[in-house]
Design a protein around this motif. Sequence first.
Motif, short mmCIF file in Angstrom:
data_model
loop_
_atom_site.label_atom_id
_atom_site.label_comp_id
_atom_site.label_asym_id
_atom_site.label_seq_id
_atom_site.Cartn_x
_atom_site.Cartn_y
_atom_site.Cartn_z
N SER A 125 7.10 -7.36 4.59
CA SER A 125 8.07 -7.12 5.65
C SER A 125 9.44 -6.71 5.12
O SER A 125 10.32 -6.43 5.90
CB SER A 125 8.21 -8.37 6.52
OG SER A 125 8.63 -9.46 5.72
N SER A 126 9.63 -6.65 3.82
CA SER A 126 10.94 -6.26 3.28
C SER A 126 11.15 -4.76 3.46
O SER A 126 10.20 -4.00 3.49
CB SER A 126 11.02 -6.62 1.80
OG SER A 126 10.18 -5.79 1.04
N PRO A 127 12.41 -4.32 3.59
CA PRO A 127 12.68 -2.89 3.76
C PRO A 127 12.17 -2.05 2.60
O PRO A 127 11.70 -0.95 2.80
CB PRO A 127 14.21 -2.83 3.85
CG PRO A 127 14.65 -4.21 4.20
CD PRO A 127 13.62 -5.13 3.68
N ALA A 128 12.28 -2.55 1.37
CA ALA A 128 11.79 -1.79 0.23
C ALA A 128 10.29 -1.57 0.32
O ALA A 128 9.77 -0.51 0.01
CB ALA A 128 12.14 -2.51 -1.07
N SER A 129 9.59 -2.59 0.77
CA SER A 129 8.15 -2.48 0.90
C SER A 129 7.77 -1.48 1.97
O SER A 129 6.86 -0.69 1.78
CB SER A 129 7.56 -3.85 1.21
OG SER A 129 6.17 -3.75 1.37
N SER A 130 8.46 -1.48 3.09
CA SER A 130 8.11 -0.55 4.15
C SER A 130 8.40 0.89 3.74
O SER A 130 7.66 1.79 4.09
CB SER A 130 8.83 -0.91 5.45
OG SER A 130 10.22 -0.72 5.32
N SER A 131 9.46 1.12 2.96
CA SER A 131 9.72 2.49 2.50
C SER A 131 8.68 2.90 1.46
O SER A 131 8.29 4.05 1.40
CB SER A 131 11.14 2.63 1.95
OG SER A 131 11.26 2.03 0.69
N SER A 132 8.22 1.95 0.66
CA SER A 132 7.16 2.25 -0.30
C SER A 132 5.86 2.59 0.42
O SER A 132 5.15 3.52 0.03
CB SER A 132 6.92 1.06 -1.22
OG SER A 132 8.04 0.79 -2.00
N GLU A 133 5.57 1.84 1.46
CA GLU A 133 4.37 2.12 2.24
C GLU A 133 4.47 3.49 2.90
O GLU A 133 3.49 4.24 2.92
CB GLU A 133 4.16 1.04 3.30
CG GLU A 133 3.71 -0.28 2.74
CD GLU A 133 3.59 -1.35 3.80
OE1 GLU A 133 3.56 -1.02 5.00
OE2 GLU A 133 3.54 -2.53 3.42
N ARG A 134 5.64 3.82 3.42
CA ARG A 134 5.84 5.14 4.03
C ARG A 134 5.63 6.24 3.01
O ARG A 134 5.00 7.25 3.30
CB ARG A 134 7.25 5.26 4.63
CG ARG A 134 7.30 5.05 6.10
CD ARG A 134 8.63 5.50 6.68
NE ARG A 134 9.79 4.97 5.95
CZ ARG A 134 10.43 3.85 6.25
NH1 ARG A 134 10.06 3.14 7.30
NH2 ARG A 134 11.47 3.45 5.53
N ALA A 135 6.13 6.04 1.81
CA ALA A 135 5.96 7.03 0.75
C ALA A 135 4.48 7.23 0.43
O ALA A 135 4.03 8.36 0.25
CB ALA A 135 6.73 6.61 -0.50
N VAL A 136 3.74 6.15 0.38
CA VAL A 136 2.30 6.25 0.12
C VAL A 136 1.62 7.03 1.24
O VAL A 136 0.78 7.90 0.98
CB VAL A 136 1.67 4.85 -0.07
CG1 VAL A 136 0.16 4.93 -0.06
CG2 VAL A 136 2.18 4.21 -1.34
N TYR A 137 1.98 6.75 2.47
CA TYR A 137 1.39 7.47 3.60
C TYR A 137 1.74 8.95 3.57
O TYR A 137 0.90 9.81 3.84
CB TYR A 137 1.82 6.87 4.93
CG TYR A 137 1.20 5.52 5.21
CD1 TYR A 137 -0.17 5.32 5.08
CD2 TYR A 137 1.97 4.45 5.60
CE1 TYR A 137 -0.74 4.09 5.32
CE2 TYR A 137 1.41 3.21 5.85
CZ TYR A 137 0.06 3.03 5.71
OH TYR A 137 -0.51 1.81 5.95
N VAL A 138 2.96 9.29 3.20
CA VAL A 138 3.37 10.69 3.11
C VAL A 138 2.58 11.41 2.02
O VAL A 138 2.10 12.52 2.21
CB VAL A 138 4.90 10.81 2.87
CG1 VAL A 138 5.29 12.22 2.48
CG2 VAL A 138 5.67 10.37 4.10
N VAL A 139 2.43 10.76 0.88
CA VAL A 139 1.65 11.35 -0.21
C VAL A 139 0.20 11.55 0.22
O VAL A 139 -0.38 12.61 0.01
CB VAL A 139 1.73 10.47 -1.48
CG1 VAL A 139 0.70 10.89 -2.52
CG2 VAL A 139 3.13 10.53 -2.08
#
Length: 131
Positions: A8-22
């Motif tokens: 639930s941390s902001p860094a984790s959600s941006s990392s997850e978004r990056a994975v989805y974009v890739v």
Amino acid sequence: LDTHGLFSSPASSSSERAVYVVQLNIVLYAFAYQLQRPVEPFLVKSLSEGADAATVAATYGRLQSFFQMAQTVGSPIVGALLDRWGPRRCSVLVFGCCAASYAILAAATSLRDLFLAKAAATLQAGFLVAQ
């Protein structure tokens, strides 16, 4: 699923978004690649201007051989760039090459243009970057 607040941390959600974009880019890359493959023989035939079937088949074979050679040359280059630039910059380069290749292919009016589109695909080792 996240019962302990691990994701639930902001860094984790941006990392997850990056994975989805890739992953989305990889799907688009594979989709575009698989869409153009069955069309290429017809492009070669229509741009061969009245050539017989054997000449069209030979030209298509040369086009595919040229593409495979370009990929063979380009893959180690992309690997070296990955080590030097990192995956983010290489992804931009690779998907830019993909876009250029498909744009040239879509606008092709001669066999030379088809070979030019494959030359632009030299650095199109998109799955290498994703790994």
